[in-house]
Design an enzyme around this catalytic site. Sequence first.
Site, PDB file in Angstrom:
ATOM      1  N   VAL A  85       0.845  -1.134   0.024  1.00 12.66           N
ATOM      2  CA  VAL A  85      -0.047  -0.114   0.054  1.00 12.66           C
ATOM      3  C   VAL A  85       0.742   1.145  -0.015  1.00 12.66           C
ATOM      4  O   VAL A  85       1.941   1.279   0.687  1.00 12.66           O
ATOM      5  CB  VAL A  85      -0.806  -0.141   1.245  1.00 12.66           C
ATOM      6  CG1 VAL A  85      -2.030  -1.143   0.911  1.00 12.66           C
ATOM      7  CG2 VAL A  85      -0.295  -0.007   2.317  1.00 12.66           C
ATOM      8  N   SER A  86       0.553   2.386  -0.671  1.00 13.67           N
ATOM      9  CA  SER A  86       1.467   3.409  -1.015  1.00 13.67           C
ATOM     10  C   SER A  86       1.369   4.318   0.306  1.00 13.67           C
ATOM     11  O   SER A  86       2.443   5.138   0.488  1.00 13.67           O
ATOM     12  CB  SER A  86       0.914   4.390  -1.972  1.00 13.67           C
ATOM     13  OG  SER A  86       0.736   3.605  -3.026  1.00 13.67           O
ATOM     14  N   THR A  87       0.468   4.343   1.283  1.00 16.53           N
ATOM     15  CA  THR A  87       0.576   5.162   2.502  1.00 16.53           C
ATOM     16  C   THR A  87       0.262   4.586   3.667  1.00 16.53           C
ATOM     17  O   THR A  87      -0.305   3.342   3.521  1.00 16.53           O
ATOM     18  CB  THR A  87      -0.658   6.375   2.246  1.00 16.53           C
ATOM     19  OG1 THR A  87      -1.739   5.646   2.277  1.00 16.53           O
ATOM     20  CG2 THR A  87      -0.549   7.119   1.012  1.00 16.53           C
ATOM     21  N   GLN A 102      -3.354   3.580   4.440  1.00 15.92           N
ATOM     22  CA  GLN A 102      -4.216   2.721   3.721  1.00 15.92           C
ATOM     23  C   GLN A 102      -3.937   1.246   4.362  1.00 15.92           C
ATOM     24  O   GLN A 102      -3.011   0.987   5.233  1.00 15.92           O
ATOM     25  CB  GLN A 102      -3.594   2.448   2.284  1.00 15.92           C
ATOM     26  CG  GLN A 102      -3.815   3.669   1.201  1.00 15.92           C
ATOM     27  CD  GLN A 102      -3.389   3.415   0.031  1.00 15.92           C
ATOM     28  OE1 GLN A 102      -2.038   3.119  -0.143  1.00 15.92           O
ATOM     29  NE2 GLN A 102      -4.058   3.701  -1.036  1.00 15.92           N
ATOM     30  N   GLY A 154       3.398   2.026   3.075  1.00 13.62           N
ATOM     31  CA  GLY A 154       3.582   3.410   2.841  1.00 13.62           C
ATOM     32  C   GLY A 154       4.925   3.462   2.014  1.00 13.62           C
ATOM     33  O   GLY A 154       5.960   4.291   2.250  1.00 13.62           O
TER      34      GLY A 154
END
Length: 192
Positions: free
Chosen positions: A9-11, A14, A36
């Site tokens: 997940v990018s952040t 999330q 992240g």
Amino acid sequence: MTKIGYARVSTREQNPQAQEAELRAAGAERVFVDHGESSRRSDRPQWLACLDYLRAGDQLVIRALDRIAGTEVMAIEILHDLGRRGVSVKSLTEPALDVDTSTPAGQAFVGIMAVFAQFRVDQIRANTKRGLEYARAQGRVGGRPTVMTPERVEQARRMRKEGASISYIAKVLDVGASSVSRALRQPASHAE
């Protein structure tokens, strides 16, 4: 063949649980998860651990190609490397990705898939940019609010005129030096 999952997940905000559940439902015995982390970084901690864990004959199960690679070049390199190591890749949302990368046809297909994955990333980026431009045109500006209130900016300008250094001003105002520098670079009417 052991199925090993990788989720990203990018952040930090999330939640990767949906990805993890999909990978486990697809038979992944172990799932590595990065929180992240950008897919453009090859040094993601859990990605490196996953690569280290994979053995010849294993299958890497991912939700989509963009979970492991942020660019088409990166995707091609990763898929070729895994193919050379005898590791197959299965994408749950791109079923055609389940190919033998040790053959010329498999390598060509991987290249085509990587181009489409990059196209999707570029489309998302373009859509985001258009959305931000539209929001700005409507008077909405995103991002984190500045810590440099008009009062702090005024105080910083006064201290700077008296010869104080940026780092000293930042310390006195209890803000970062970059915030002070940014505020001081703005014209007096825009330094809010």
